[in-house]
Design a protein around this motif. Structure first.
Motif, short mmCIF file in Angstrom:
data_model
loop_
_atom_site.label_atom_id
_atom_site.label_comp_id
_atom_site.label_asym_id
_atom_site.label_seq_id
_atom_site.Cartn_x
_atom_site.Cartn_y
_atom_site.Cartn_z
N ALA A 244 0.84 -1.20 0.00
CA ALA A 244 0.00 0.00 0.00
C ALA A 244 0.88 1.25 0.00
N TYR A 245 0.23 2.40 -0.25
CA TYR A 245 0.94 3.67 -0.34
C TYR A 245 0.12 4.76 0.36
N PHE A 246 0.83 5.82 0.77
CA PHE A 246 0.20 6.97 1.43
C PHE A 246 0.27 8.13 0.45
N ALA A 247 -0.89 8.70 0.09
CA ALA A 247 -0.95 9.73 -0.94
C ALA A 247 -1.55 11.02 -0.36
N MET A 248 -1.00 12.16 -0.78
CA MET A 248 -1.49 13.45 -0.33
C MET A 248 -1.58 14.40 -1.52
N GLY A 249 -2.52 15.36 -1.42
CA GLY A 249 -2.61 16.40 -2.43
C GLY A 249 -1.63 17.52 -2.12
N ASP A 250 -1.17 18.21 -3.16
CA ASP A 250 -0.24 19.32 -2.96
C ASP A 250 -0.91 20.52 -2.33
N ASN A 251 -2.21 20.66 -2.51
CA ASN A 251 -2.99 21.71 -1.85
C ASN A 251 -3.40 21.15 -0.48
N ARG A 252 -2.48 21.24 0.46
CA ARG A 252 -2.56 20.43 1.69
C ARG A 252 -3.81 20.66 2.53
N ASP A 253 -4.38 21.84 2.52
CA ASP A 253 -5.57 22.10 3.33
C ASP A 253 -6.86 22.01 2.52
N ASN A 254 -6.76 21.54 1.30
CA ASN A 254 -7.94 21.38 0.46
C ASN A 254 -7.80 20.10 -0.37
N SER A 255 -7.56 18.99 0.31
CA SER A 255 -7.36 17.72 -0.38
C SER A 255 -7.90 16.58 0.46
N GLU A 256 -8.78 15.79 -0.15
CA GLU A 256 -9.29 14.58 0.50
C GLU A 256 -8.34 13.45 0.14
N ASP A 257 -7.46 13.10 1.06
CA ASP A 257 -6.41 12.14 0.72
C ASP A 257 -6.21 11.11 1.82
N SER A 258 -5.06 10.44 1.82
CA SER A 258 -4.82 9.34 2.75
C SER A 258 -4.95 9.74 4.21
N ARG A 259 -4.76 11.01 4.52
CA ARG A 259 -4.92 11.44 5.90
C ARG A 259 -6.35 11.20 6.41
N TYR A 260 -7.32 11.21 5.49
CA TYR A 260 -8.73 11.13 5.88
C TYR A 260 -9.36 9.77 5.63
N TRP A 261 -8.84 8.99 4.69
CA TRP A 261 -9.48 7.71 4.39
C TRP A 261 -8.53 6.52 4.37
N GLY A 262 -7.24 6.75 4.54
CA GLY A 262 -6.34 5.61 4.67
C GLY A 262 -5.40 5.43 3.50
N PHE A 263 -5.07 4.19 3.20
CA PHE A 263 -3.99 3.88 2.28
C PHE A 263 -4.50 3.49 0.89
N VAL A 264 -3.60 3.61 -0.09
CA VAL A 264 -3.91 3.23 -1.47
C VAL A 264 -3.34 1.84 -1.73
N PRO A 265 -4.18 0.82 -1.89
CA PRO A 265 -3.65 -0.51 -2.21
C PRO A 265 -2.94 -0.52 -3.56
N GLU A 266 -1.93 -1.33 -3.66
CA GLU A 266 -1.16 -1.40 -4.90
C GLU A 266 -2.04 -1.73 -6.09
N GLU A 267 -3.06 -2.58 -5.89
CA GLU A 267 -3.91 -2.97 -7.01
C GLU A 267 -4.80 -1.83 -7.50
N ASN A 268 -4.90 -0.73 -6.74
CA ASN A 268 -5.72 0.41 -7.16
C ASN A 268 -4.96 1.37 -8.06
N LEU A 269 -3.66 1.21 -8.17
CA LEU A 269 -2.86 2.14 -8.98
C LEU A 269 -3.22 2.02 -10.46
N VAL A 270 -3.38 3.16 -11.10
CA VAL A 270 -3.69 3.22 -12.53
C VAL A 270 -2.45 3.57 -13.34
N GLY A 271 -1.70 4.57 -12.89
CA GLY A 271 -0.50 4.97 -13.61
C GLY A 271 0.05 6.28 -13.07
N ARG A 272 1.08 6.77 -13.72
CA ARG A 272 1.78 7.98 -13.28
C ARG A 272 1.48 9.13 -14.24
N ALA A 273 1.11 10.29 -13.70
CA ALA A 273 0.87 11.47 -14.52
C ALA A 273 2.20 11.99 -15.05
#
Length: 307
Positions: A244-273
């Motif tokens: 699993a991985y921990f993901a955060m948005g660069d707009n730190r106070d306006n991002s629904e990310d791993s801090r609020y819902w947990g981890f990103v499983p490896e199987e959920n990865l789609v690709g790299r921007a």
């Protein structure tokens, strides 16, 4: 439905292919036999135009034959090479803006089938600092884009708007890494980006080998009471599980990310921007007679690679 467009494109491609195959294997020999019988009766070779009048290919089969190669190429490219995405929110500002259109490199981490997303070939793993697209764990029908902050085994702390990372301790290490403060420097506070009337502070952060910009809203207080609580850790601390991985948005106070819902499983990865191929300004006034979804301009200067 998860992967709706991938499923739809795959289904249309298969249907077109089956129609083309049926026509080639069943109907075409019948048409050829009809032409040969007529040529034998007339004792002469018919022109292509006459053959078409005598035994025409059905319009549906003709259409399927025309579009199947195109659909097949699009399916392969979209499923295994690059897929376009539109940035729908401000959670990745200033790196990505609402109205940016990006290309996601699908083969960065693994190749997966376009419907069930089963791994076919493993290629690589995310690196700290990657901007990654993934299926939103609480609702996999949604695609999210965030920056990979924590790798498997990392200890992550986000306290007083400061990010701390203790990299995973590998078995081969004689001494485990120490908890480190992620270096960041204030770049500007002159109101390029706002939350309502509040100007956001822009920092330059060094995350592994990646240097990127982040935004902090000085008017937003401590939100740790809303954070995802992992058993055995402090409210603002997480240990990234294996796979699993921990993901955060660069707009730190306006991002629904791993801090609020947990981890990103490896199987959920789609690709790299990897690339911004188009960027539309979407600041049309509410009083405008034109619909809000119509762009007001193009941000040419934003086209290029994603940091």
């Amino acid at each position: 439905m998860a992967n709706f467009y991938s499923v739809l494109l795959t289904a249309i491609t298969i249907v077109a292919g089956l129609i083309w195959l049926y026509d080639a294997k069943v109907q075409k020999p019948k048409r050829r036999a009809r032409v040969e019988a007529e040529e034998k009766r007339l004792q002469q070779t018919l022109s292509d135009e006459a053959k078409e009048r005598l035994a025409p290919q059905g319009s549906i089969a003709e259409f399927a034959q025309s579009v199947f190669p195109i659909l097949f190429v699009i399916l392969i490219l979209r499923s295994f090479v690059y897929e376009p995405f539109r940035i729908p929110s401000a959670s990745m500002m200033p790196t990505l803006l609402e109205g940016d259109f990006i290309l996601v490199e699908k083969f960065s981490y693994s190749l997966r089938d376009p419907i069930w997303r089963k791994k076919l070939v493993e290629i690589d793993t995310p690196e700290r600092g990657d901007v990654a697209v993934f299926k939103f764990p609480p609702e996999p029908s949604l695609d999210f884009i965030k920056r990979i902050v924590g790798l498997p085994g990392d200890r992550i702390i986000y306290r007083n708007k400061t990010l701390y990372i203790q990299p995973a301790c590998a078995e081969s290490m004689t001494q485990c890494p120490e908890l480190e403060v992620i270096e960041r420097n204030l770049e500007r506070t002159d109101g390029i980006f706002f939350n309502g009337a509040t100007p956001l502070q822009q920092f330059r952060e060094q995350l592994g080998a990646v240097s990127h910009a982040t935004l902090v809203d000085p008017s937003v207080g401590n939100r740790s009471k809303y954070y995802f609580q992992q058993a055995g850790t402090a409210r603002d601390e997480w240990i990234v599980p294996e796979g699993a991985y921990f993901a955060m948005g660069d707009n730190r106070d306006n991002s629904e990310d791993s801090r609020y819902w947990g981890f990103v499983p490896e199987e959920n990865l789609v690709g790299r921007a990897v690339f911004i191929w188009m960027s539309f300004e979407m600041d049309r006034q509410a009083s405008s007679a034109l619909p809000q979804w119509i762009p007001t301009g193009i941000r040419w200067q934003r086209l290029g690679g994603v940091e």
